[in-house]
Design a protein around this motif. Structure first.
Motif, mmCIF file in Angstrom:
data_model
loop_
_atom_site.group_PDB
_atom_site.id
_atom_site.type_symbol
_atom_site.label_atom_id
_atom_site.label_comp_id
_atom_site.label_asym_id
_atom_site.label_seq_id
_atom_site.Cartn_x
_atom_site.Cartn_y
_atom_site.Cartn_z
ATOM 1 N N ARG A 2 -21.186 0.389 -6.390
ATOM 2 C CA ARG A 2 -20.922 1.826 -6.311
ATOM 3 C C ARG A 2 -19.432 2.093 -6.130
ATOM 4 O O ARG A 2 -18.885 2.997 -6.750
ATOM 5 C CB ARG A 2 -21.734 2.436 -5.175
ATOM 6 C CG ARG A 2 -21.585 3.935 -5.076
ATOM 7 C CD ARG A 2 -22.446 4.538 -4.005
ATOM 8 N NE ARG A 2 -22.292 3.777 -2.764
ATOM 9 C CZ ARG A 2 -23.143 3.803 -1.778
ATOM 10 N NH1 ARG A 2 -24.225 4.524 -1.855
ATOM 11 N NH2 ARG A 2 -22.942 3.102 -0.692
ATOM 12 N N GLU A 3 -18.762 1.287 -5.287
ATOM 13 C CA GLU A 3 -17.329 1.463 -5.077
ATOM 14 C C GLU A 3 -16.547 1.288 -6.371
ATOM 15 O O GLU A 3 -15.615 2.038 -6.643
ATOM 16 C CB GLU A 3 -16.810 0.459 -4.048
ATOM 17 C CG GLU A 3 -17.121 0.809 -2.626
ATOM 18 C CD GLU A 3 -16.519 -0.199 -1.662
ATOM 19 O OE1 GLU A 3 -15.377 -0.655 -1.892
ATOM 20 O OE2 GLU A 3 -17.209 -0.537 -0.697
ATOM 21 N N ILE A 4 -16.913 0.299 -7.148
ATOM 22 C CA ILE A 4 -16.235 0.043 -8.418
ATOM 23 C C ILE A 4 -16.458 1.213 -9.372
ATOM 24 O O ILE A 4 -15.524 1.684 -10.023
ATOM 25 C CB ILE A 4 -16.729 -1.270 -9.051
ATOM 26 C CG1 ILE A 4 -16.365 -2.465 -8.177
ATOM 27 C CG2 ILE A 4 -16.216 -1.448 -10.471
ATOM 28 C CD1 ILE A 4 -14.881 -2.636 -7.919
ATOM 29 N N LEU A 5 -17.682 1.682 -9.456
ATOM 30 C CA LEU A 5 -17.994 2.783 -10.364
ATOM 31 C C LEU A 5 -17.228 4.046 -10.004
ATOM 32 O O LEU A 5 -16.831 4.803 -10.887
ATOM 33 C CB LEU A 5 -19.500 3.057 -10.368
ATOM 34 C CG LEU A 5 -20.323 2.027 -11.124
ATOM 35 C CD1 LEU A 5 -21.787 2.111 -10.718
ATOM 36 C CD2 LEU A 5 -20.163 2.223 -12.623
ATOM 37 N N LYS A 7 -14.286 4.152 -8.888
ATOM 38 C CA LYS A 7 -12.876 3.947 -9.220
ATOM 39 C C LYS A 7 -12.639 3.681 -10.705
ATOM 40 O O LYS A 7 -11.543 3.884 -11.207
ATOM 41 C CB LYS A 7 -12.316 2.785 -8.407
ATOM 42 C CG LYS A 7 -12.325 3.068 -6.921
ATOM 43 C CD LYS A 7 -11.903 1.865 -6.125
ATOM 44 C CE LYS A 7 -11.984 2.196 -4.636
ATOM 45 N NZ LYS A 7 -11.769 1.060 -3.790
ATOM 46 N N ALA A 8 -13.649 3.212 -11.404
ATOM 47 C CA ALA A 8 -13.482 2.826 -12.810
ATOM 48 C C ALA A 8 -13.497 4.057 -13.713
ATOM 49 O O ALA A 8 -14.248 5.005 -13.466
ATOM 50 C CB ALA A 8 -14.599 1.878 -13.219
ATOM 51 N N PRO A 9 -12.709 4.029 -14.772
ATOM 52 C CA PRO A 9 -12.788 5.120 -15.749
ATOM 53 C C PRO A 9 -14.175 5.148 -16.396
ATOM 54 O O PRO A 9 -14.815 4.104 -16.550
ATOM 55 C CB PRO A 9 -11.726 4.742 -16.797
ATOM 56 C CG PRO A 9 -10.874 3.703 -16.163
ATOM 57 C CD PRO A 9 -11.707 3.034 -15.111
ATOM 58 N N GLU A 10 -14.633 6.326 -16.759
ATOM 59 C CA GLU A 10 -15.980 6.452 -17.326
ATOM 60 C C GLU A 10 -16.142 5.765 -18.671
ATOM 61 O O GLU A 10 -17.261 5.526 -19.111
ATOM 62 C CB GLU A 10 -16.381 7.918 -17.432
ATOM 63 C CG GLU A 10 -16.696 8.535 -16.092
ATOM 64 C CD GLU A 10 -17.307 9.912 -16.208
ATOM 65 O OE1 GLU A 10 -17.579 10.376 -17.333
ATOM 66 O OE2 GLU A 10 -17.512 10.537 -15.156
ATOM 67 N N ASP A 11 -15.045 5.436 -19.340
ATOM 68 C CA ASP A 11 -15.158 4.762 -20.633
ATOM 69 C C ASP A 11 -15.120 3.235 -20.494
ATOM 70 O O ASP A 11 -15.055 2.521 -21.481
ATOM 71 C CB ASP A 11 -14.078 5.245 -21.599
ATOM 72 C CG ASP A 11 -12.663 4.939 -21.133
ATOM 73 O OD1 ASP A 11 -12.462 4.673 -19.928
ATOM 74 O OD2 ASP A 11 -11.754 4.952 -21.976
ATOM 75 N N VAL A 12 -15.176 2.737 -19.250
ATOM 76 C CA VAL A 12 -15.222 1.299 -18.992
ATOM 77 C C VAL A 12 -16.622 0.956 -18.494
ATOM 78 O O VAL A 12 -17.074 1.469 -17.476
ATOM 79 C CB VAL A 12 -14.170 0.894 -17.933
ATOM 80 C CG1 VAL A 12 -14.322 -0.572 -17.553
ATOM 81 C CG2 VAL A 12 -12.767 1.182 -18.442
#
Length: 79
Positions: A2-5, A7-12
């Motif tokens: 969840r933490e990664i999601l 912070k990650a751009p939605e296109d990754v």
């Protein structure tokens, strides 16, 4: 995950993350179901999330655990 999601751009695409050794190899169908449903609840709202094992499934993992993983995913999406 969840933490990664968050912070990650939605296109990754972010894939994961059910513990291969702890759950697929050494867990039970019940523990796999619980962990998979928990992860789906936490992360399925992100469009770039893809449910997956954390890595390769270890040799000698019980097929019942693999089946329980896919059954939990089906259960989540059938709600």
């Amino acid at each position: 995950m969840r933490e990664i999601l968050e912070k990650a751009p939605e296109d990754v695409v972010c894939m994961g993350n059910i513990d291969p050794a702890g759950e697929f190899r050494n867990g039970t169908p019940a523990s796999i179901r619980t962990k998979t449903l928990e992860l789906m609840e936490q992360c399925s709202g992100h469009p770039n999330f893809v449910i997956s094992s954390g890595c390769d499934i270890p040799p000698l993992s019980p097929w019942e655990n693999v089946d329980a993983f896919f059954a939990a995913v089906d259960e989540f999406y059938s709600r």
